[in-house]
Design a protein around this motif. Sequence first.
Motif, PDB file in Angstrom:
ATOM      1  N   GLN A 138      -9.466   2.736   0.341  1.00  0.00           N
ATOM      2  CA  GLN A 138     -10.750   3.039  -0.283  1.00  0.00           C
ATOM      3  C   GLN A 138     -11.388   1.767  -0.855  1.00  0.00           C
ATOM      4  OE1 GLN A 138      -7.952   4.918  -0.787  1.00  0.00           O
ATOM      5  NE2 GLN A 138      -8.679   6.581   0.508  1.00  0.00           N
ATOM      6  N   TRP A 189       0.879  -1.175   0.000  1.00  0.00           N
ATOM      7  CA  TRP A 189       0.000   0.000   0.000  1.00  0.00           C
ATOM      8  C   TRP A 189       0.913   1.219   0.000  1.00  0.00           C
ATOM      9  CZ3 TRP A 189      -3.922   1.249   4.509  1.00  0.00           C
ATOM     10  CH2 TRP A 189      -4.736   2.312   4.110  1.00  0.00           C
ATOM     11  N   HIS A 223      -6.199  -2.482  -6.485  1.00  0.00           N
ATOM     12  CA  HIS A 223      -7.568  -2.237  -6.026  1.00  0.00           C
ATOM     13  C   HIS A 223      -8.595  -2.615  -7.079  1.00  0.00           C
ATOM     14  CE1 HIS A 223      -6.814   1.232  -8.580  1.00  0.00           C
ATOM     15  NE2 HIS A 223      -8.116   1.356  -8.685  1.00  0.00           N
ATOM     16  N   SER A 271       1.184   4.649   2.690  1.00  0.00           N
ATOM     17  CA  SER A 271       0.087   5.330   2.009  1.00  0.00           C
ATOM     18  C   SER A 271       0.293   6.843   2.078  1.00  0.00           C
ATOM     19  CB  SER A 271      -1.248   4.935   2.625  1.00  0.00           C
ATOM     20  OG  SER A 271      -1.232   5.092   4.032  1.00  0.00           O
ATOM     21  N   TYR A 272      -0.608   7.572   1.435  1.00  0.00           N
ATOM     22  CA  TYR A 272      -0.394   9.004   1.210  1.00  0.00           C
ATOM     23  C   TYR A 272      -0.087   9.817   2.472  1.00  0.00           C
ATOM     24  CZ  TYR A 272      -0.966  13.787  -0.277  1.00  0.00           C
ATOM     25  OH  TYR A 272      -0.741  15.123  -0.495  1.00  0.00           O
ATOM     26  N   THR A 311      -4.529   2.748  -3.169  1.00  0.00           N
ATOM     27  CA  THR A 311      -5.890   2.996  -2.684  1.00  0.00           C
ATOM     28  C   THR A 311      -6.535   1.779  -2.038  1.00  0.00           C
ATOM     29  OG1 THR A 311      -6.749   2.510  -4.900  1.00  0.00           O
ATOM     30  CG2 THR A 311      -6.292   4.812  -4.388  1.00  0.00           C
ATOM     31  N   VAL A 363      -8.595   9.328  -5.767  1.00  0.00           N
ATOM     32  CA  VAL A 363      -7.398   9.359  -4.928  1.00  0.00           C
ATOM     33  C   VAL A 363      -6.166   9.118  -5.791  1.00  0.00           C
ATOM     34  CG1 VAL A 363      -6.189   8.223  -3.043  1.00  0.00           C
ATOM     35  CG2 VAL A 363      -8.619   8.700  -2.833  1.00  0.00           C
ATOM     36  N   GLN A 364      -6.288   8.203  -6.767  1.00  0.00           N
ATOM     37  CA  GLN A 364      -5.171   7.965  -7.686  1.00  0.00           C
ATOM     38  C   GLN A 364      -4.875   9.199  -8.526  1.00  0.00           C
ATOM     39  OE1 GLN A 364      -6.369   4.166  -9.657  1.00  0.00           O
ATOM     40  NE2 GLN A 364      -4.233   3.688  -9.277  1.00  0.00           N
ATOM     41  N   SER A 366      -0.894  -1.012  -4.886  1.00  0.00           N
ATOM     42  CA  SER A 366      -1.961  -0.021  -5.049  1.00  0.00           C
ATOM     43  C   SER A 366      -1.748   1.127  -4.071  1.00  0.00           C
ATOM     44  CB  SER A 366      -3.335  -0.643  -4.809  1.00  0.00           C
ATOM     45  OG  SER A 366      -4.350   0.331  -4.937  1.00  0.00           O
ATOM     46  N   ALA A 413     -11.713   5.576  -5.187  1.00  0.00           N
ATOM     47  CA  ALA A 413     -10.352   5.067  -5.356  1.00  0.00           C
ATOM     48  C   ALA A 413      -9.670   5.688  -6.563  1.00  0.00           C
ATOM     49  CB  ALA A 413     -10.386   3.542  -5.494  1.00  0.00           C
TER      50      ALA A 413
END
Length: 758
Positions: free
Chosen positions: A319, A178, A286, A340-341, A316, A596-597, A314, A593
Motif C-alpha cells: 500500500q 514485508w 511504511h 504478506s497477508y 503494508t 490494513v494494519q 512493515s 496502509a
Amino acid sequence: MVRGRPHTGTGGSNRTRHKPSPSFNEKLVLNQWVLGLFGVETFEQLAEHLRGERLEGLDENNIHRFHSVLTEHFHDLPELPEELLLEYDQNIVRHTLRLNEKRKTNGDEPIVWKYFQYLMLLFTEIYLDRYFHDPSALLTSINEVVATYNDGKDQGDQIKPFDASAEAWTQLNKIAYWSATGSGKTLLMHANILQSQHYLQKHGRTRGLNKILLLTPNEDLSRQHLSEFQAAGIDAELLNKNSRSLFAGQAVEILDIHKLREEAGDKTVAVEDFEGTNLVLIDEGHRGASSGETGTWMSFRNALCEKGFSFEYSATFGQAVKGDTVLTNLYAKNILFNYSYPYFYRDGFGKDYQILNIDSSENDEVQRIRQKIYLVGCLLAFFQQQKVYREQEPAFRPFNIEKPLWVFVGSSVTKTLAVRDATDIVEILKFLAEYVSDRAESIRRIDHVLNLGLISCDEKNLFAGRFGYLTAAGLSPEQVYNETLATLFNATRGGALHVENLKGTQGEIALRVGENDPFGVINVGDDTKLIRLCDQHGLKTGEREFSGSLFHEINKPHSTVSLLIGSRKFTEGWNSWRVSTMGLMRVGAKEGAQIVQLFGRGVRLKGFGMSLKRSQKILLPEGVTRPKHIGLLETLNVFGINADYMVQFRKFLEEEGLPLNGEREELWLPVIRIGTQGLKTIRIKKEIDGISTEFGNAFRKLGPIPTLAPPKQPHDPATDYVQKHPVVLNWYPKIRAIKSSGAVGGDAEGSVNEAHLS
C-alpha cells in the motif's frame, strides 16, 4: 555466480502491451534472488515441504527439523551446499537459545519458530554472510536477477539496477521484511540484532559500531518495544538526549521518529548527533514513505544508516509504494522476504473475516435510518460472539480464545465534520445512548435485523446468514435486547449513557449505563475537548476520580470493558488478542496502509497450542475435538460506515485470490429431539481444507464434482430419469416433530409449499 529465476506471472519475453503490468509482488527482485539460490521461482515451491506443525522445533541433535527437510528436497545447490546451510542453521539455533534464556527464567513460553519465520532468518543469514564477505559480488549477482526480470518488460515496468560503478556497501545496506501483522515481527527483530552482531564480530567490524537504534512511529510503540526487549533479555532504553547511556553501542536506543529533526530542540534530537556507523531498526517501515525517497523522513532514515546497516519491517509495503515508481524501485531491491497477508491467510494463520461497508448514497433521512439499523447489526454480530464465548468458554480454553472485544475507530476525534455537526465518535456515542435508553425502538431494530436484514443497492441482504447462532437459540427480540444489556453494557435494565472523563488518567473517558461498571473506554489525545463536544450534543457527561487505567487493563481477565473507541492510533503500538468486531467510520483511501494494519491486528489469533492458526487448519491431537461454533470467534467482523478504503481493500483481497463475503457459508440447523432420541444434524461448509492439508488436497483431486446442467434433448435417458424421479426436499415432518414433542392439544398441519428450480 548464480542467476536467480524470477516468477514472471503474465510477463516474460512474450509479454505484450495488452497484458497487465506486473504486480508489486512480482517485482521483488531481491526476494527472487534468494529464491533462485534454492533453484525455485516462487515462495510456494520452497514452502510446500515445510508447513507441517510436526516440523517445528529442534531434533535430538539440536538441529532444526526444517533444515533436514530443506537439505532433503533441495540438494546439490552450487551456492548453498549442505554444510553451509547447517552453519546457518546452527547460528539460528544459538540466537534462539540466547533469546529463550530470559523466557525460561520468567516462566514464559520459549520461542519455537514457524516455518516462515525460520525461512526469514535463513534468508537473513544468507544475505548478511554475502554482504559482509563480498558486497561487490553480491551486487553483481542481484543485478543479474534484475536484468532477467527486466527482459521483455515495458520500460515503465522495469526495475532500475544497482549502480555497478558506485560503492556496493552503501547500496546494499538496507533490507526490508514485508510480513503480515501478527506474524511475529518483533521476535524476528530481536533475532536480527543477534544475527547482525554475529557477522559484525565475524568480520571484525564491531569496534566501528556507534549505536543500535530502533525507530518507531510513536511513544506508545516505543514503550511496548522496551518491555519486549526486557522480556528477551536485550539491553534497551528509551533515548534520552540529556544523558549518555553506559551501554552506548551495545544497548538498543529506542527513538520515536517524531523526535528526529535536522536541528535539536527541547524535545527533539538532531540527525547529526548520530553520525557514524549505526545499526538501524525501523518498525512500521511504511511510515514516511508516502513523501517519497526524497522526503524528510526518508532522508533522515538514510542519513542514520549511511555508513551502517538497516532492517525495516512493515505489513503494508504494498500500500505504501502504490503509484510511486521511485519507491517501487527502492523496495523491489530492499525487500528480502515477503510473507504478506495473503500468504499468512492461505497458510491458515489468523482469523477468517467478514467485511461490510455502507455508504451515504441515499438522502439524509433514509441514510440515518439505514445507518442505525446497520449499527444494530454490528452490535448484534459482536453480541453473538460474546454469547457463544460465555456459554462455551471452557471448551474454547485449549484453543486460547480470548473474550471478544468490540473496537470502533473514527477518522477524527475532536474535529467537526462538514457533513454532520458531530465527530465520528460522538455519532457512535449518540447511537449507543439511544440503544440503551429507548427500549422499544431498539427491540424493533433488533427484529428488523434478525428477520428482515438490510437490503443493499444490488438487492442483497447484507445480514444474510450472519446471525445463525442467535436464530438457532430461539430468542425473541426482547430477550436479545435484555441479554445485550447484561452482556455488553453490564446493566440489568436500560438507562442513560454516562460519558465520564477519568481524572488522574490522561486521555481516557469511561462509558457506563447508570451507575453500573464501565462497559467501554474512549482513548483519545484531548479528552477535555471531546467531553465538551459530547456535552454540546446532549450526552450526559461528567468527571470521576479513577486510579489506574481502563485501557491498559483491557487484556486482563477482570476487565469489564467490551468496547474500545478511539482514533487510528490503535493501528500501531497496541496489541490485543481480544479484537473480534471492528467498526470503521469515514476512513478514506489515504488511510489505506493504516487500515490494513488495523485489520491485521484484528485477525491475530493464538490458536491451539499457540499455533496461531484457525482450528479447522490444524491437525488436532487424538482426543481433542474442535468446539462447536468456534468459527464465530475465529472470524473478524468488519463494519465500515462511509469507509471508502474498504472498497479498495476488498478489491485487494479479491486480486490476491482470498475469499470475500458469501464465498464461505454455514448452515445452522437446530438440534431436533423426538422423545429421548436426538437426531444428529450437520453443519455444511463450502471450505473443506480443514483437518489436514493432505486430506483436503486428496479430496479435491479424487472426489467427484457434482454439477447442475440444463435438460438435454428429449428422450435422452438422463433427462427422462430426472423428469420421472424429481428431487423432493420436505422439512415438514421435522417441523411437525418439533411442535409435537412439546405441544399440548394436537398439531395443526399446514399445506405443503412446492417450488421448482428454474
